[in-house]
Design an enzyme around this catalytic site. Sequence first.
Site, PDB file in Angstrom:
ATOM      1  CE1 TYR A 106     -10.383   0.472  -0.871  1.00 13.26           C
ATOM      2  CE2 TYR A 106     -12.237   0.039   0.604  1.00 13.26           C
ATOM      3  CZ  TYR A 106     -10.894   0.327   0.413  1.00 13.26           C
ATOM      4  OH  TYR A 106     -10.068   0.473   1.494  1.00 13.26           O
ATOM      5  CG  LEU A 134     -11.843   7.191   7.317  1.00 12.78           C
ATOM      6  CD1 LEU A 134     -10.837   7.894   8.216  1.00 12.78           C
ATOM      7  CD2 LEU A 134     -12.899   8.183   6.840  1.00 12.78           C
ATOM      8  CG  LEU A 135     -12.654   4.628   0.426  1.00 18.45           C
ATOM      9  CD1 LEU A 135     -13.380   4.591  -0.897  1.00 18.45           C
ATOM     10  CD2 LEU A 135     -12.171   3.224   0.787  1.00 18.45           C
TER      11      LEU A 135
END
Length: 201
Positions: free
Chosen positions: A106, A200-201
């Site tokens: 990402y 986890l973002l």
Amino acid sequence: TLEPRKLIDIGFTRLPPRMTMARMQKLYKLPTETATPGLRPMTPDDVPGAHALLSKYLQKFQLATVFTQEEFAHWMLPRKGVVSSFVAEKVDDVGTKTITDFCSFYHLHSSCVGNTKHPTLFAAYSFYNVATSVDLTELMRDCLILAKNEGHDVFNALNLMENERFMTDLKFGMGDGNLQYYVYNWLCPTMKEKDVGIVLL
């Protein structure tokens, strides 16, 4: 480190003692082409196979996300400036296609305050990766190449899942902090990084 000169210019990293810029650029130089056969951007048609591949892989970890196919598509289908995902597939004698490898990262960019030459740091972060037809290190080397070709300056990865397997060979540098996952309202014991299969973002 994908773009050493820029990272030094903006103060993100520094030139080690007795290291020249030319040597550092040579140290982190990557090929321009990937090596995994058939590696290409993921499309909506790949979602069922890639979802099945990742779901099976995540079963080996003590803490992992259980993606529905729709959730997988939402999080993983490539979106410019948000997420990049790639797959490789094999085709059997009767033409049946099977997704064998999946890698993704990402995008999380930062502003370089006061730097007119380099106003933005383009950073890629390892997301979910599964290698079955090639070694994980080779797949992740390709992931670095793809990130660099998209214009990223640095590629970051947490030491979760099986990421420790490629970090030394691919010259990742250890960060200067610790990331703790606090999972509230779940009965979740303390566990090692290698047992965690969730980003986890």
